[in-house]
Design an enzyme around this catalytic site. Sequence first.
Site, short mmCIF file in Angstrom:
data_model
loop_
_atom_site.label_atom_id
_atom_site.label_comp_id
_atom_site.label_asym_id
_atom_site.label_seq_id
_atom_site.Cartn_x
_atom_site.Cartn_y
_atom_site.Cartn_z
N SER A 145 0.83 -1.20 0.00
CA SER A 145 0.00 0.00 0.00
C SER A 145 0.87 1.26 0.00
O SER A 145 1.63 1.50 -0.91
CB SER A 145 -0.97 -0.04 1.18
N THR A 378 -11.34 -0.17 14.21
CA THR A 378 -10.52 0.44 13.16
C THR A 378 -10.10 -0.60 12.14
O THR A 378 -9.74 -1.71 12.48
CB THR A 378 -9.27 1.07 13.78
N GLU A 402 -13.28 5.23 6.55
CA GLU A 402 -12.40 5.41 7.69
C GLU A 402 -11.60 6.69 7.46
O GLU A 402 -11.33 7.08 6.33
CB GLU A 402 -11.47 4.22 7.91
N LYS A 416 -12.26 -0.66 0.85
CA LYS A 416 -12.05 0.70 0.37
C LYS A 416 -11.59 0.68 -1.08
O LYS A 416 -10.91 -0.25 -1.52
CB LYS A 416 -11.05 1.44 1.26
#
Length: 581
Positions: A145, A378, A402, A416
């Site tokens: 990422s 989370t 988020e 996401k």
Amino acid sequence: WNEWDPNEETKAEMANLLKTNPEEAKKRLSNRISFGTAGLRGPMGAGFDRMNDLVVIQATQGLCSYIRSLYKEDSKKTYRLAIAYDHRERKDLNLSSENFALYTAAVALEAGFEVHFFEGHTPTPFVPFLLKESDMDAGIVVTASHNPKRDNGFKVYWGNGAQIVKPHDAGIAKHILQNLKPWKKYDISKVVEKCVKCKKETFEAYFKAIAARLCKYGAENKSTDLKFVYTAMHGVGYESIKKAFKAFNLPEAIPVKKQVLADPEFPTVSFPNPEEKGALDLAKKIAEEEKANLILANDPDADRLAVVELDAKTGRKIEFSGNEIGILLADWQWFKYKSDGKMSHSLSDIYMMNSTVSSKMLRAYAAHEKFQYVDTLTGFKWLGTTAYNLTKSRKKVLFMFEEAIGFCCGDISYDKDGVSAAAVFAEMACYLKRERNCTVAEHLDSLYRKLGYFMAYNSYIRVTNQEILKTIFARLRNEGNYWFRVKNLEIKSIRDLKIGYDSSQKDKKATLPKSNVLTYEFDNGCTMTLRPSGTEPKLKFYIEIAGKTEESTTKKLHATTRILLTEMLEPGKYGVHCPLP
């Protein structure tokens, strides 16, 4: 290590370490990289505590073994695994996302899986989309990422299209330890020939789906005079963004040429994360030169979205926070759903969600509009799993987000997605300009005036010494004798998810699953949450206050934040930098 590692370069690195730095070699061979929040993530290199070919082989053997163990009674079952990868690599060690993906495929084929393989660099969102739309057991994306360039990762999705949660994470970790020795000597030279090549078909289905389910003003979009600048942050998002904009009939975004092509060295940024200070400087420069209205930025694997608006009237560059992008997209999703005039669900069955560290402005918005709001732990794995369960119960999930710039619009997937979110945001901006003659920032201000100014201060302290992190949390927990005051700020309630305690509940039991998260509510209306990062050496903090005006709320937030961070985290004592407002 020498017997099992198939990579001559990492074998040589370990041999060299044994000669020149035996303590480092011992550390790397005595510890294992943990299978955690997003599967595996860490620096590439030799050793069981790093990302390398052998560790990926072991992880895949464990994953396949675990999945097969769930269906022992079903001898006719066809096992299916989807695999994609980004562009990361360390040429000096012959380690790359592509090779990790090929080894993953080789192991899965050996385990009797049908492998659906995305050839070439692929943005992360396409795997959870494929999983949601088809019958798969799991999916893997090889990516780190927005981590530093030397890192890589092995991100695991379950068959429902969401990132793995309990009990699967623990089950896979257990099976990895039971399958450490490679089952065979894997040959990756011709492995793709034995896979189902799924990229072209999945991409076509994805862009067709976002056009049909997320785009509302396709005819009007093409006539907009708004100009967009796009940066891929040296990642893999650009081609997909071009196709997403085309699907929405939006004008092609102006690329930041120095950042738009995939480059594993990430040469123009210290950290390839659009949230990091300075990461968008080049995009801002291009936007000014082009007189553009908006900057849209993905992180390298394109599952997150950052947005900056350039106000031609004032010359300001407004960097929207993840919470602000979240409430804007929530409002837009709700506006589209209502304006269709055919609400398929009652208000009691319509949901929006965010993580517990994200802004409570979404909760206020849901209460105002009378639909349902849920918060989760989370991480998008919790949001995605909750959305999957709600959808199975015939509920309608319109949006989830988020604060760490992760957004999921509609029912495209359970994770996401920075590609579809970019197109949706751009369409919203076009509508606001065309129909309301306002900027995005002006529209956001109208939402603040309606719901209250929810001002947040979210950041982190980098803590490389885990003992310091443990000491900070131990001091705050104080063996269960929790604090009731921080200087002049009275603590109204405490939620400690590590032990499942919540002082605001009648039975003192927290409603969210156990996790190392502390949340405080203060009598002045402030909420503060503390948690360690699941993927990086950071202690993250999230502080929010709502008020009637931006100026007074910001002043109150900053004063409160300075007290809380200095008193509760004691950064000076531990010699760590803590960003104060």
